[in-house]
Design a protein around this motif. Structure first.
Motif, short mmCIF file in Angstrom:
data_model
loop_
_atom_site.label_atom_id
_atom_site.label_comp_id
_atom_site.label_asym_id
_atom_site.label_seq_id
_atom_site.Cartn_x
_atom_site.Cartn_y
_atom_site.Cartn_z
N LYS A 186 49.11 51.88 38.87
CA LYS A 186 48.69 52.28 37.53
C LYS A 186 47.19 52.11 37.31
O LYS A 186 46.68 52.45 36.24
N GLY A 187 46.47 51.55 38.30
CA GLY A 187 45.04 51.34 38.15
C GLY A 187 44.68 50.00 37.54
O GLY A 187 43.60 49.82 36.99
N ARG A 188 45.59 49.01 37.67
CA ARG A 188 45.34 47.67 37.15
C ARG A 188 44.94 46.73 38.29
O ARG A 188 45.30 46.95 39.44
N PHE A 189 44.21 45.68 37.93
CA PHE A 189 43.88 44.63 38.89
C PHE A 189 44.11 43.29 38.23
O PHE A 189 44.13 43.17 37.00
N ILE A 190 44.28 42.28 39.05
CA ILE A 190 44.47 40.92 38.56
C ILE A 190 43.13 40.21 38.56
O ILE A 190 42.39 40.25 39.54
N LEU A 191 42.83 39.56 37.45
CA LEU A 191 41.58 38.81 37.34
C LEU A 191 41.61 37.58 38.25
O LEU A 191 42.61 36.87 38.29
N PRO A 192 40.52 37.33 38.97
CA PRO A 192 40.45 36.07 39.70
C PRO A 192 40.46 34.92 38.70
O PRO A 192 39.97 35.06 37.57
N SER A 193 41.01 33.78 39.08
CA SER A 193 41.13 32.66 38.13
C SER A 193 39.77 32.23 37.58
O SER A 193 39.67 31.87 36.41
N ARG A 194 38.72 32.28 38.40
CA ARG A 194 37.39 31.89 37.90
C ARG A 194 36.88 32.85 36.83
O ARG A 194 36.20 32.45 35.89
N PHE A 195 37.18 34.12 36.96
CA PHE A 195 36.79 35.08 35.93
C PHE A 195 37.65 34.91 34.69
O PHE A 195 37.20 35.05 33.56
N LYS A 196 38.93 34.62 34.90
CA LYS A 196 39.84 34.41 33.78
C LYS A 196 39.37 33.23 32.93
O LYS A 196 39.42 33.27 31.70
N GLU A 197 38.84 32.18 33.58
CA GLU A 197 38.32 31.02 32.85
C GLU A 197 37.19 31.42 31.90
O GLU A 197 37.12 30.94 30.78
#
Length: 150
Positions: A15-26
């Motif tokens: 669908k064109g989605r990606f998972i945020l790296p945990s450091r970026f999510k912080e």
């Protein structure tokens, strides 16, 4: 204030989605918004927190629009921006026009730039790294970087 740092290889889902790296999510968790702003430049996607985007948008829109180049930049950079929510799994959908512009297929690289991060296709990111190596062979570029004290 936490900053976007490092680079991370990821893949886009169908669908064109990606998972945020945990450091970026912080970094994003410090923001009260449940979305980010995405826009385009340099054949990649620039991703900002809502707060950082508002500062940039205010700076850009406060500039005089007498320059055709600045009007064009404003039109593309601000007019081509999308607000993109992230879901409970920490995924963000990249809108089709931005995926097409940045030539994003499956393999992507997220690159932290302190106040924002960029999303690159893996191929274009590898090319960008090669260009930097060529730049470093030039005395002018080396002098410009040396002036930073590095």
């Amino acid at each position: 204030m936490k900053k976007f740092r490092g680079n991370y290889s990821h893949t886009l889902d169908e669908k064109g989605r990606f998972i945020l790296p945990s450091r970026f999510k912080e970094v994003l968790l410090e923001s009260e918004a449940a979305s980010v702003m995405m826009t385009r430049m340099d054949r990649c996607i620039f991703v900002y927190t809502i707060e950082e985007w508002e500062k940039i948008e205010d700076r850009i829109t406060s500039l005089p629009t007498t320059s055709e180049t600045m009007r064009r930049f404003r039109r593309i950079f601000i007019g081509g921006a999308f607000e993109c929510p992230f879901d409970k799994q920490g995924r963000i959908l990249i809108p089709v026009p931005l995926r097409e512009y940045a030539q994003l297929d499956r393999d992507i690289v997220l690159v932290g730039e302190a106040r924002y991060f960029e999303i690159w296709s893996k191929t274009l990111w590898e090319n960008e790294n090669l260009k930097m190596e060529c730049d470093l062979a030039q005395p002018e570029a080396r002098a410009e970087i040396a002036a930073l004290g590095i």
